[in-house]
Each structure stands twice: as C-alpha cells, then as structure tokens.
Design a protein around this motif. Structure first.
Motif, short mmCIF file in Angstrom:
data_model
loop_
_atom_site.label_atom_id
_atom_site.label_comp_id
_atom_site.label_asym_id
_atom_site.label_seq_id
_atom_site.Cartn_x
_atom_site.Cartn_y
_atom_site.Cartn_z
N LEU A 143 -3.40 55.75 83.82
CA LEU A 143 -2.82 55.73 82.48
C LEU A 143 -3.89 55.56 81.41
CD1 LEU A 143 0.30 53.53 83.24
CD2 LEU A 143 0.32 55.94 82.62
N LEU A 144 -4.91 54.76 81.71
CA LEU A 144 -6.01 54.57 80.77
C LEU A 144 -6.72 55.89 80.47
CD1 LEU A 144 -7.85 52.56 79.21
CD2 LEU A 144 -9.23 52.41 81.29
N MET A 145 -7.01 56.65 81.52
CA MET A 145 -7.65 57.95 81.33
C MET A 145 -6.75 58.92 80.58
SD MET A 145 -10.63 57.54 82.40
CE MET A 145 -11.15 59.25 82.22
N ALA A 146 -5.44 58.78 80.80
CA ALA A 146 -4.50 59.63 80.07
C ALA A 146 -4.56 59.36 78.57
CB ALA A 146 -3.08 59.40 80.59
N THR A 147 -4.62 58.08 78.18
CA THR A 147 -4.72 57.77 76.75
C THR A 147 -6.05 58.24 76.17
OG1 THR A 147 -5.63 55.53 77.09
CG2 THR A 147 -3.24 55.76 77.07
N GLY A 201 1.57 48.52 80.10
CA GLY A 201 0.57 47.79 80.85
C GLY A 201 -0.79 48.46 80.87
N VAL A 202 -1.06 49.33 79.89
CA VAL A 202 -2.33 50.04 79.84
C VAL A 202 -2.93 49.91 78.45
CG1 VAL A 202 -1.33 52.25 79.17
CG2 VAL A 202 -3.51 52.22 80.37
N PHE A 203 -4.24 49.82 78.40
CA PHE A 203 -4.94 49.75 77.12
C PHE A 203 -4.99 51.15 76.51
CE2 PHE A 203 -8.63 49.45 74.33
CZ PHE A 203 -8.38 48.25 73.70
N ASN A 204 -4.51 51.28 75.28
CA ASN A 204 -4.36 52.59 74.64
C ASN A 204 -5.61 52.98 73.87
OD1 ASN A 204 -3.38 54.93 73.47
ND2 ASN A 204 -2.41 53.83 71.79
N PHE A 205 -6.46 53.81 74.48
CA PHE A 205 -7.65 54.27 73.81
C PHE A 205 -7.35 55.27 72.70
CE2 PHE A 205 -10.61 52.56 77.03
CZ PHE A 205 -11.65 52.20 76.18
#
Length: 309
Positions: A104-108, A33-37
C-alpha cells in the motif's frame, strides 16, 4: 516580552498550518494503516486546481465578482478531489485489500507521481496566484498591555483560525460519528471490519475524500502565502516531524505536534540561531523527531504496538 510573544504566536500560527497538512497523513493511516506518500501531491494538485479555475471561471462566464468566482472554483475543486478519491479507491485500493503495508505504501508513492504529472499536464507548471481575500497587512495588537504592542500577521491569524476550525470538525467527526468509528475499525483490522458488515471500499472513498478536502484547504492557504507552484508538494515533508511527534493514529496528536514544531522552529531560530548558525529552523524539527523516534517511536498520542509471540 512583546518580542517573545510575537515569536510564540507566530510559531503557533505556523504550527496550525503544519497540523492541517499532517491531518492528511493521519486520516489515511487511520483508515488503511499505511503512510500516505501522496499527501504532498494532493496538496499541490488541489492548490493548482483552485488557482487555475479561479482564473478560468471568470473568463468562461464573463464574471467580474471575485468572491463568486472563488466560490465556484472551490466547489469545482472539491468535486475534482472527490473524483480523485473515487478513482484511487476504484482503480488502486480496491485491488489491494488485505495486502501488506509495504504494498500500500508503494501504491501511494505511485499515486503521488501520477498526481504530479497530471497536475502539470492539465494545469501547467508556472507559479499561479491564489487570491481568496485573505488580509496581507500586519496589525498591532495589545498596545495598552505591552510597550510597542505585538505585531500580528493577519493572514497567518486567519489561516490559523480556519485550520483550527477544520481540525475541530475532523476531531468531532472521528470521535462522535458512526462513520468515524467505522474508520477506526477499518484501520485496526480490514478483515474483521469486513466480517461485521463495514463496507471497506466506501470507507476508503470517504476517508480519501476527507483527506482531499483537507489537502484543498491546506493548498489554498499555502498557495495564498507562497503561490500555487510545484514546490508546494514539499510542504508535506515539513509535516513529517509533526506526525512523528503526535502519532500516526491521533488527530489531537497532529494538532499538538504541529504546535510544538511551529513554536520550536520559531524560538530556535530567534534564540539559538545566533549561536549555532543559520538554518536551524530547517533542521530543528527533524532533530526533535529523531529524538522521539529513539525514545518514544509511537509519538505522544500514538498507539503502542505490542506483538505477542
């Protein structure tokens, strides 16, 4: 007519490559459910791994067979992407279960910078050649149907075919397998999925492994065309309009979105470029994505989010 078909086919082939990169975004989003940067960094890291090991393995083993060297380099790169996926789950995602999407976004984003740095340290920062035997010469087709025939780039055709086969396999995986259904359940609700016995850690490892394989195939194809270089990480930016059009939760949407963007870019460059100036191929996709964000933000096949209050 033949020129139009050449442009159309070129756009469809480019669109399949965009779809391949966009699939990485969709896979991770469906599972977490997170956009993977980090997708662009994964494409770059995988391409560098393939390029460098295809150079190193013949030196280490004294091998002259290019095909076998590429097979071994691919196998090693697959193993490396599996290890990367396992480490991401073990060291990062496991500690962020049930956290906010922004976390999670910041993690990616952190994973992306880490992979960029490690890739440069381990594999180097030059431009490296990837030669997997894809044909480079164009070929004339349908000369008996259209006057002068249609000029097709064989490398683009082979790349589009490989992309289409991988997309088909992933579609079947998500729709027809128990693991694919578990991935969709995890994306809907982490806690609910855990409550019915779905192992969240194992599912995340699987989806990151699949995304890693997708990144590897995309890296090999783009690296064969452009060389394995750090500008490959920006390829993911070209796939952003694709996932906006198709929807972040839809594998078929990634396919159709890629085809629309690929064809739109080529046709706009040829038929609108002379009237609006050069560079339309660069910004056309983003303008189209902006229109979708205004009128259909979930994309063509994305799930419409309804919050009840």
């Amino acid at each position: 007519m033949s020129f139009f078909l050449e442009t159309l086919l070129g756009g469809l082939m480019s669109g399949m490559l965009y779809s391949l990169v966009a699939l990485g975004f969709v896979l991770i989003y469906k599972a977490s459910g997170v956009f993977n940067f980090a997708q662009g960094a994964m494409v770059l890291f995988a391409a560098l791994s393939m390029a460098r090991f295809s150079e190193w393995i013949p030196e280490w083993l004294g091998m002259d067979n290019l095909f076998m060297a590429n097979v071994l380099a691919f196998a090693v790169s697959v193993a490396i992407m599996f290890v990367v996926a396992w480490l991401i789950e073990r060291l990062v995602l496991r500690h962020l279960v049930n956290q906010e999407g922004a976390t999670l976004l910041m993690a990616t984003l952190g994973i992306a910078y880490f992979l960029d740095g490690v890739g440069q340290t381990v594999f180097g920062s030059d431009i490296y050649k990837i030669d997997v035997g894809m044909p480079k010469d164009p070929v004339m087709m349908l000369e008996s149907v259209f006057e002068g025939g249609i000029l097709i780039n064989k490398e683009d055709f082979v790349a589009a075919f490989i992309s289409a086969m991988l997309v088909l396999a992933l579609t079947i995986f998500f729709q027809k397998t128990a693991t694919g259904r578990a991935l969709r359940a995890v994306a809907d609700d982490h806690q609910a999925a855990q409550s019915i016995g779905i192992p969240l850690g194992r599912i995340w490892v699987i989806v990151w492994c699949v995304a890693g394989i997708t990144a590897l195939v995309a890296g090999i194809i783009w690296g064969s065309k452009l060389g394995a270089q750090f500008s490959l990480s920006t390829v993911a930016l070209r796939a952003l309009p694709v996932v906006i059009l198709g929807g972040l939760t839809s594998v078929p949407g990634a396919i159709l979105g890629g085809l629309i963007i690929g064809v739109g870019e080529k046709l706009s460059e040829v038929y609108l470029g002379p009237y609006v100036g050069g560079g339309i191929e660069i910004w056309f996709a983003y303008m189209l994505a902006l229109v979708f964000l205004l009128f259909r933000p979930q994309g063509l096949f994305g799930e419409k989010i309804i919050d009840r209050v």
